[in-house]
Motif scaffolding. Sequence first.
Motif, PDB file in Angstrom:
ATOM      1  N   LYS A   1       0.428  -5.004   3.167  1.00  0.00           N
ATOM      2  CA  LYS A   1      -0.903  -5.567   3.364  1.00  0.00           C
ATOM      3  C   LYS A   1      -0.822  -7.020   3.848  1.00  0.00           C
ATOM      4  O   LYS A   1       0.184  -7.698   3.657  1.00  0.00           O
TER       5      LYS A   1
ATOM      6  N   THR B   1       1.402  -0.245   7.955  1.00  0.00           N
ATOM      7  CA  THR B   1       0.445   0.232   6.970  1.00  0.00           C
ATOM      8  C   THR B   1       0.960   0.122   5.536  1.00  0.00           C
ATOM      9  O   THR B   1       0.168   0.177   4.593  1.00  0.00           O
ATOM     10  N   ARG B   2       2.280  -0.043   5.352  1.00  0.00           N
ATOM     11  CA  ARG B   2       2.828  -0.186   4.001  1.00  0.00           C
ATOM     12  C   ARG B   2       2.576  -1.595   3.444  1.00  0.00           C
ATOM     13  O   ARG B   2       2.341  -1.759   2.241  1.00  0.00           O
TER      14      ARG B   2
ATOM     15  N   TYR C   1       0.864  -1.177   0.000  1.00  0.00           N
ATOM     16  CA  TYR C   1       0.000   0.000   0.000  1.00  0.00           C
ATOM     17  C   TYR C   1       0.903   1.230   0.000  1.00  0.00           C
ATOM     18  O   TYR C   1       1.531   1.552   1.014  1.00  0.00           O
TER      19      TYR C   1
END
Length: 291
Positions: free
Chosen positions: A55, A52-53, A44
Amino acid sequence: MKKKVVFVFFLVVGTLLFLNLSKEGKTIKGAVASYVAPPSSLIYKEGRTLKTRIKVPEGFERILPEEQTFAHYIQNYPLKEAGAEVINYDGESYIFQQGHVGVLEVPVPSNGLQQCADALIRIRSEYLWSTNRKEEIGFKFTSGHYCSWVNYAQGYRPKINGNDVTFSKIAVPNKSKENFYKYLNLIYMYAGTYSLSQELQKIPNLSDVNIGDLLIYPGFPGHVIMVGDIIENQEGERRFAFFQGNTPAQSVHIIKNVSDTSMNPWYDLEGRTSLETPIYTFSSFEMVRFK
């Protein structure tokens, strides 16, 4: 003509053996695979932390550590914007930009000392500093002698003669952050993968591996990478994401998995005694944990 065919045959066989059996060949193979690997659907680009980078693939759930722990600190470590390059200590772009999916916000000193083990030592030390556990900051030199931040801050400095190390109070006490990084430069010079392997706690079972643990091949040179994230399915199968510093000293970055592009950048370690990464092949490895 027949001789040419035989020559080509042995050339191909020799190349395949080199690429698959030698450490140098596997490194070249991994680098080439990084160039041709399709973009990962598990990245992401807007994510600005490790968590959060990357998935989570279908069928898995992310391990969520308790707040204030080292694992939580690592999983939420800030990243540069997507597409950020890996930069060498001299400010130049690293020659190979196809092996990473994210760059951590870790400054790279221009002195060139902060190499693979050193970058991870820095991250661990900064965590202890930020959580007011400064008295726990300390590492062994390759000689086996322990050098703590507390003693360094009090003015003690090592006198090193081969494997003979003695400490004397010769400097003015200084507990500043600037002096803390001078201490880390000293550690970078005299510690490395071998000393970490000798000093740190061994983790024999993959089920016990935690975020922030190290996958290490001790040597001269060796290499080490850190577990940045972990996912698990209902059967208890785990996958791991890793980041690394490198030689020459350069940006700390999350590494791709070019052996299984469908799961990139997650790695499956089950049953493995070796591991291929984009620019390094671990012919063997062990898992260890910072104390």
